[in-house]
Design an enzyme around this catalytic site. Sequence first.
Site, PDB file in Angstrom:
ATOM      1  N   CYS A   1       0.692  -1.327   0.066  1.00  0.00           N
ATOM      2  CA  CYS A   1       0.387  -0.081  -0.169  1.00  0.00           C
ATOM      3  C   CYS A   1       0.494   1.061  -0.023  1.00  0.00           C
ATOM      4  O   CYS A   1       1.289   1.584   1.110  1.00  0.00           O
ATOM      5  CB  CYS A   1      -0.823   0.465   1.418  1.00  0.00           C
TER       6      CYS A   1
ATOM      7  N   CYS B   1      -0.781   4.169   2.027  1.00  0.00           N
ATOM      8  CA  CYS B   1      -0.640   3.833   3.379  1.00  0.00           C
ATOM      9  C   CYS B   1       0.997   3.963   3.693  1.00  0.00           C
ATOM     10  O   CYS B   1       1.442   4.921   4.955  1.00  0.00           O
ATOM     11  CB  CYS B   1      -0.572   2.408   3.648  1.00  0.00           C
ATOM     12  N   ASP B   2       2.606   3.789   2.911  1.00  0.00           N
ATOM     13  CA  ASP B   2       3.022   3.616   3.561  1.00  0.00           C
ATOM     14  C   ASP B   2       4.492   4.521   2.644  1.00  0.00           C
ATOM     15  O   ASP B   2       5.835   4.325   2.976  1.00  0.00           O
ATOM     16  CB  ASP B   2       3.883   2.306   3.874  1.00  0.00           C
TER      17      ASP B   2
END
Length: 316
Positions: A137, A140-141
């Site tokens: 992701c 997300c990261d």
Amino acid sequence: MSNPSVENVVIVGTGCAGLTAAIYTARANLNPLVLEGPLPGGQLTTTSEVENFPGFPAGVDGFQLMQNLREQATKFGTRFEQALIDRVDFTSSSRKLYAGDRLILARAVIIATGASPRMTGIPGEKELYGGKGVTTCATCDGAFYRKMDVAVIGGGDSAAEEALFLTRFASKVYLVHRRDTLRASKIMADRATSHPKIQPVWNSVPVAVEGVAQGAVSGLRVRHVQTGTETVLPIKGLFVAIGHQPNTGPFAAVLDLDEGGYFKPIAGSQVKTKVPGVYVAGDCADHVYRQAITAAGMGCQAAIEAERWLAEHSHE
Ligand code: NAP
């Protein structure tokens, strides 16, 4: 211990399909219970800008879109509970869903469990997954990899999207694909391959993620499919974007699946299963379109079918 009361309709999953089914069944006064699994809001919460959901000419943040759907479902009386269904028994008219020791009974069931990211299975991937540099992701990261070199594996729309998103943070993004062209839509493929920070690594398969001993990704070993030559891309972050696995396991014994593990609805319907009153919707039952809007459309169909089925069987 006595059985719990029987719900009108239980919806399993909180992605686009599940929440749309919730909006429709709640507006039909069916007081739906939505069961929330491991990724509340589904896959769209891990995407950035959604540019192709009708009604948002300026695009909409994926997480925000799911918040909106949830708010809309709640407004009409949807109830949400966390429960990870691990097995079901659909042999009696009160359909049984189990989450560990917990039993949930329902007259109608809408399964909208989505699909989960696939992994390559190469050495080092599992060991370094999570906070150690391997992820699925970018949204997300991605921000953890400011001014670092990273790699994305895959050649579809997801890989192109992840790579483009990562250019906001990373110094360089290797896009590792086993062919010499992307399978992504033309607009996404053109954007990705023409971006100055994205370096395609064509005809290459991932062999191993390096850095296990140090507990952090230090490189991706790739092999050229024609020459067999192996090289190591010096990266700190690896983003795996090679497609998805449908989350159908807990239902596999009682509903029909296709060879890819996706639900196979009965002929003539996208959402009806062989069990009356049990419907499927969204990515768990669609390996062709897999779009937010098509998932929402299937959620709507399943809700209307459930509503009609409940009306026809109200005397039972
Ligand atoms: P996908 O289209 O199935 O692409 C998966 C990619 O991973 C393929 O290029 C495949 O290679 C590669 N791959 C599979 N297994 C691999 C392995 N073990 N090692 C290395 N590479 C491997 O999956 P997706 O990109 O997640 O897209 C899924 C669907 O969602 C598509 O219909 C897509 O259009 C849609 N989507 C749309 C958007 C958007 O519209 N914004 C965004 C994301 C996804 P091959 O090409 O050789 O098969």
